[in-house]
Design an enzyme around this catalytic site. Structure first.
Site, mmCIF file in Angstrom:
data_model
loop_
_atom_site.group_PDB
_atom_site.id
_atom_site.type_symbol
_atom_site.label_atom_id
_atom_site.label_comp_id
_atom_site.label_asym_id
_atom_site.label_seq_id
_atom_site.Cartn_x
_atom_site.Cartn_y
_atom_site.Cartn_z
ATOM 1 N N TYR A 149 87.741 8.878 45.430
ATOM 2 C CA TYR A 149 88.574 9.115 44.588
ATOM 3 C C TYR A 149 90.018 9.115 44.526
ATOM 4 O O TYR A 149 91.020 8.406 43.879
ATOM 5 C CB TYR A 149 88.346 10.323 43.551
ATOM 6 C CG TYR A 149 88.731 10.262 42.052
ATOM 7 C CD1 TYR A 149 88.290 9.382 41.140
ATOM 8 C CD2 TYR A 149 89.544 11.338 41.732
ATOM 9 C CE1 TYR A 149 88.729 9.404 39.765
ATOM 10 C CE2 TYR A 149 90.085 11.158 40.339
ATOM 11 C CZ TYR A 149 89.899 10.683 39.547
ATOM 12 O OH TYR A 149 90.392 10.321 38.224
HETATM 13 N N1 LIG Z 1 89.378 12.647 32.055
HETATM 14 C C1 LIG Z 1 90.369 13.478 32.942
HETATM 15 O O1 LIG Z 1 90.413 14.324 33.039
HETATM 16 C C2 LIG Z 1 91.086 12.360 33.893
HETATM 17 C C3 LIG Z 1 92.022 13.067 34.931
HETATM 18 C C4 LIG Z 1 92.802 12.075 35.631
HETATM 19 C C5 LIG Z 1 92.617 10.767 35.784
HETATM 20 N N2 LIG Z 1 91.639 9.914 34.858
HETATM 21 C C6 LIG Z 1 91.493 8.832 34.986
HETATM 22 O O2 LIG Z 1 91.252 8.241 33.553
HETATM 23 C C7 LIG Z 1 90.460 7.073 33.477
HETATM 24 C C8 LIG Z 1 89.616 7.320 32.356
HETATM 25 O O3 LIG Z 1 88.689 8.564 32.640
HETATM 26 P P1 LIG Z 1 87.749 9.204 31.433
HETATM 27 O O4 LIG Z 1 87.834 10.738 31.718
HETATM 28 O O5 LIG Z 1 88.070 8.548 30.140
HETATM 29 O O6 LIG Z 1 86.483 8.553 32.191
HETATM 30 P P2 LIG Z 1 85.042 8.124 31.468
HETATM 31 O O7 LIG Z 1 84.201 8.236 32.452
HETATM 32 O O8 LIG Z 1 84.949 8.763 29.982
HETATM 33 O O9 LIG Z 1 85.497 6.607 30.998
HETATM 34 C C9 LIG Z 1 85.632 5.457 31.706
HETATM 35 C C10 LIG Z 1 85.015 4.209 31.266
HETATM 36 O O10 LIG Z 1 85.095 3.294 32.437
HETATM 37 C C11 LIG Z 1 84.261 2.523 32.140
HETATM 38 N N3 LIG Z 1 83.937 1.783 33.390
HETATM 39 C C12 LIG Z 1 83.365 1.908 34.485
HETATM 40 N N4 LIG Z 1 83.275 1.309 35.463
HETATM 41 C C13 LIG Z 1 83.626 0.157 35.024
HETATM 42 C C14 LIG Z 1 83.682 -1.402 35.312
HETATM 43 N N5 LIG Z 1 83.191 -1.681 36.451
HETATM 44 N N6 LIG Z 1 84.086 -2.140 34.364
HETATM 45 C C15 LIG Z 1 84.720 -1.950 33.316
HETATM 46 N N7 LIG Z 1 84.503 -0.574 32.908
HETATM 47 C C16 LIG Z 1 84.005 0.279 33.647
HETATM 48 C C17 LIG Z 1 83.018 3.337 31.992
HETATM 49 O O11 LIG Z 1 81.672 2.492 31.292
HETATM 50 C C18 LIG Z 1 83.568 4.250 30.673
HETATM 51 O O12 LIG Z 1 83.458 3.786 29.502
HETATM 52 C C19 LIG Z 1 89.841 7.004 34.767
HETATM 53 O O13 LIG Z 1 90.438 5.996 35.645
HETATM 54 C C20 LIG Z 1 90.069 8.474 35.391
HETATM 55 O O14 LIG Z 1 89.947 8.346 36.977
HETATM 56 C C21 LIG Z 1 90.908 10.963 33.701
#
Ligand SMILES: NC(=O)c1ccc[n+]([C@@H]2O[C@H](COP(=O)([O-])OP(=O)(O)OC[C@H]3O[C@@H](n4cnc5c(N)ncnc54)[C@H](O)[C@@H]3O)[C@@H](O)[C@H]2O)c1
Length: 242
Positions: A149
């Site tokens: 990650y």
């Molecule tokens: N939630 C947090 O605290 C946080 C913090 C820092 C960074 N992020 C980043 O923000 C982004 C969103 O995070 P989140 O918490 O909303 O995650 P989440 O798991 O709720 O949503 C991620 C979405 O991406 C989709 N996905 C996964 N693989 C895929 C693929 N191959 N093709 C198309 N879609 C795909 C999933 O189906 C899901 O709907 C991510 O990149 C995560 O790393 C999140």
């Protein structure tokens, strides 16, 4: 300057969490929103629950051919890459399966690379665009036990720097955003001690909210934010001050 209602916005990872909140925000502002996700069921559910209509696009962003087929004809003003996975966690770097590292890079780095590869040429031709790759504080700081990650998000930050410089004279900006923990349903479901462990590193001693995330992204991808490119914006409650 184009109002949101005149803009076409592509958002990946659109069925859940940050992507889902962004889709609903921009759809409510009457932008034409293409919501891209691999999870067809959750995308349909989100479409049914959304206060405003959007175009669901079922696509696995790790497949370049599928990305070309589904996105190449969209005249996007804005691309936000929020699709992401964590892969194996809580393992030393020498214990992680190499296949897991590849899988995480395929979604987090290659997914964002493929969508931007497909949509950037049209933005350049039209002389306007805003690309935002959602990275993570893990990409700046490196989280122990999260090699895939952290390294994949560092690669995303590197890509934003490269693309930002490449596009600098075209009217297109490319930036990244590095959030710490944002309060999503995933975090809601965690035991309070686990959340406290994560927020203890954050000077504000709390998670970010989806409303704060949406406001920050809307600012970054707005037409008014036109003199910042290749930059990684912070959203970490004071944890990263660089
Ligand atoms: N939630 C947090 O605290 C946080 C913090 C820092 C960074 N992020 C980043 O923000 C982004 C969103 O995070 P989140 O918490 O909303 O995650 P989440 O798991 O709720 O949503 C991620 C979405 O991406 C989709 N996905 C996964 N693989 C895929 C693929 N191959 N093709 C198309 N879609 C795909 C999933 O189906 C899901 O709907 C991510 O990149 C995560 O790393 C999140």
């Amino acid at each position: 300057m184009k109002a949101w209602a005149e803009q076409t916005i592509v958002i990946t990872g659109a069925a859940s969490g940050l992507g889902r909140a962004l889709v609903q925000h921009f759809a409510t502002l009457q932008a034409r929103v293409y919501a891209v996700d691999v999870d067809a069921e959750r995308l349909t559910q989100s479409r049914q629950e959304s206060p405003a209509p959007f175009e669901p696009v079922v696509c696995d962003v790790t497949e370049l051919v599928a990305v070309e087929q589904t996105l190449a004809s969209i005249p996007a003003d804005v691309l936000v890459n929020a699709a992401g996975i964590t892969g194996q966690t809580n393992r030393k770097s020498y214990e992680v399966d190499a296949a897991d590292i590849e899988r995480v890079f395929r979604v987090n780095f290659f997914g964002s690379y493929y969508t931007s590869r497909v949509l950037l040429p049209g933005m350049v031709a039209r002389g306007y665009g805003r690309v935002l790759h959602i990275a993570s504080i893990a990409g700046k700081e490196g989280n122990a036990g999260m090699l895939a990650y952290s390294a994949s998000k560092a690669a995303v930050i590197g890509m934003a720097k490269v693309q930002g410089k490449e596009m600098a004279e075209t009217g297109v900006t490319v930036n990244a955003l590095a959030p710490a923990v944002i309060q999503t349903p995933l975090v809601d479901a965690m035991p309070p001690e686990q959340v406290r462990y994560m927020t203890d590193k954050i000077p504000m001693k709390r998670t970010g909210t989806l409303a704060e995330l949406v406001a920050t992204v809307a600012f970054i991808v707005s037409p008014q934010t036109s003199f910042t490119t290749g930059f990684t914006f912070d959203m970490s409650g004071g944890r990263a001050t660089y």
